[in-house]
Design a protein around this motif. Structure first.
Motif, PDB file in Angstrom:
ATOM      1  N   GLY A   1      -5.895 -10.799   3.729  1.00 28.68           N
ATOM      2  CA  GLY A   1      -7.004  -9.860   3.611  1.00 28.68           C
ATOM      3  C   GLY A   1      -6.546  -8.418   3.481  1.00 28.68           C
ATOM      4  O   GLY A   1      -7.244  -7.589   2.894  1.00 28.68           O
ATOM      5  N   ALA A   2      -5.362  -8.134   4.041  1.00 19.58           N
ATOM      6  CA  ALA A   2      -4.861  -6.751   4.009  1.00 19.58           C
ATOM      7  C   ALA A   2      -4.101  -6.429   2.723  1.00 19.58           C
ATOM      8  O   ALA A   2      -3.822  -5.261   2.452  1.00 19.58           O
ATOM      9  N   GLU A   3      -3.748  -7.454   1.932  1.00 18.05           N
ATOM     10  CA  GLU A   3      -2.975  -7.218   0.703  1.00 18.05           C
ATOM     11  C   GLU A   3      -3.712  -6.317  -0.291  1.00 18.05           C
ATOM     12  O   GLU A   3      -3.105  -5.380  -0.841  1.00 18.05           O
ATOM     13  N   PRO A   4      -5.022  -6.539  -0.576  1.00 21.60           N
ATOM     14  CA  PRO A   4      -5.712  -5.608  -1.482  1.00 21.60           C
ATOM     15  C   PRO A   4      -5.730  -4.175  -0.941  1.00 21.60           C
ATOM     16  O   PRO A   4      -5.564  -3.225  -1.708  1.00 21.60           O
ATOM     17  N   GLN A   5      -5.920  -4.055   0.368  1.00 16.04           N
ATOM     18  CA  GLN A   5      -5.916  -2.722   0.964  1.00 16.04           C
ATOM     19  C   GLN A   5      -4.550  -2.070   0.814  1.00 16.04           C
ATOM     20  O   GLN A   5      -4.445  -0.871   0.516  1.00 16.04           O
ATOM     21  N   LEU A   6      -3.487  -2.893   1.003  1.00 13.85           N
ATOM     22  CA  LEU A   6      -2.131  -2.366   0.856  1.00 13.85           C
ATOM     23  C   LEU A   6      -1.872  -1.927  -0.583  1.00 13.85           C
ATOM     24  O   LEU A   6      -1.299  -0.855  -0.823  1.00 13.85           O
ATOM     25  N   THR A   7      -2.314  -2.746  -1.545  1.00 15.59           N
ATOM     26  CA  THR A   7      -2.143  -2.390  -2.958  1.00 15.59           C
ATOM     27  C   THR A   7      -2.883  -1.096  -3.287  1.00 15.59           C
ATOM     28  O   THR A   7      -2.360  -0.219  -3.994  1.00 15.59           O
ATOM     29  N   LYS A   8      -4.087  -0.977  -2.764  1.00 18.11           N
ATOM     30  CA  LYS A   8      -4.874   0.237  -2.996  1.00 18.11           C
ATOM     31  C   LYS A   8      -4.181   1.459  -2.399  1.00 18.11           C
ATOM     32  O   LYS A   8      -4.080   2.515  -3.037  1.00 18.11           O
ATOM     33  N   LEU A   9      -3.671   1.303  -1.184  1.00 21.29           N
ATOM     34  CA  LEU A   9      -2.985   2.419  -0.530  1.00 21.29           C
ATOM     35  C   LEU A   9      -1.711   2.798  -1.282  1.00 21.29           C
ATOM     36  O   LEU A   9      -1.395   3.988  -1.411  1.00 21.29           O
ATOM     37  N   GLN A  10      -0.990   1.792  -1.789  1.00 27.26           N
ATOM     38  CA  GLN A  10       0.221   2.072  -2.552  1.00 27.26           C
ATOM     39  C   GLN A  10      -0.108   2.829  -3.841  1.00 27.26           C
ATOM     40  O   GLN A  10       0.605   3.754  -4.225  1.00 27.26           O
ATOM     41  N   ARG A  11      -1.195   2.412  -4.510  1.00 27.78           N
ATOM     42  CA  ARG A  11      -1.608   3.089  -5.740  1.00 27.78           C
ATOM     43  C   ARG A  11      -2.036   4.532  -5.440  1.00 27.78           C
ATOM     44  O   ARG A  11      -1.657   5.470  -6.156  1.00 27.78           O
TER      45      ARG A  11
END
Length: 200
Positions: A103-113
């Motif tokens: 569940g945190a992977e999309p949030q992590l991708t967004k934060l990285q972007r």
């Protein structure tokens, strides 16, 4: 319990047992020791007493060995049940953490972007700040030079910003001139084509 009957739990030093661990073997051992003690009192012959003692000792050893094996098996089952319970809890926790991670992977991708965009903006801002600083220094140098040499006329080199602006205006003017010539040529061609078609 109802009859008030009690049994002593046989427990060696290296083995932990509680009253809840009483088995039929404990009952058999207790009854056997009572029976043999009563029977031994009625025997007068020393040879018979020794034979009874030997038999009782061998029988007791066998029973106590069985009690130890049964108790160790019971303790092992308890430990295994506890280990299985712990494994189930840890597996459940692992699955929960795995779901949280997914569940945190999309949030992590967004934060990285967003972080990459912020880094790019920071770099652009730093470059713009450096450019403005250089322009201010250059402007100040020009003003200082002009004040120190008021009679000299400013001459721009071909690579200077004012010269580039002048050059770009000249190029744009030539481009418009060629566009006008092109339009007139097209109009002349259209007229010639019209005349040829009329003759036919």
């Amino acid at each position: 319990v109802d009859s008030g009957y009690s049994v002593q739990v046989w427990c060696p030093k290296e083995l932990k047992r509680s009253p809840r661990d009483i088995t039929q073997l404990d009952v058999v051992l207790a009854e056997f020791e009572k029976i043999t003690a009563n029977y031994r009192q009625h025997i007068e012959s020393n040879v018979c007493r020794k034979a009874i003692d030997g038999f009782c000792s061998a029988f007791k050893d066998q029973i106590t060995d069985l009690i130890v094996e049964v108790q160790e098996l019971k303790n092992t089952k308890k430990k295994n049940a506890k280990v299985i319970t712990d494994i189930k809890k840890k597996r459940q926790r692992l699955l929960q953490l795995q779901e949280e991670l997914i569940g945190a992977e999309p949030q992590l991708t967004k934060l990285q972007r967003e972080y990459a965009e912020m880094q790019e903006r920071k770099s652009s801002l730093r470059q713009a700040t450096e450019l403005l600083t250089d322009l201010k220094e250059l402007q100040q140098d020009c003003l200082d030079y002009s004040e120190e040499n008021p009679k000299e006329k400013l001459v721009y080199g071909t690579s200077s910003l004012p010269a580039l602006l002048v050059e770009s205006r000249r190029i744009l003017g030539a481009e418009r001139h060629f566009q006008n010539i092109n339009v007139k040529l097209e109009e002349a061609l259209a007229v010639q084509r019209g005349k040829l078609s009329n003759k036919r």
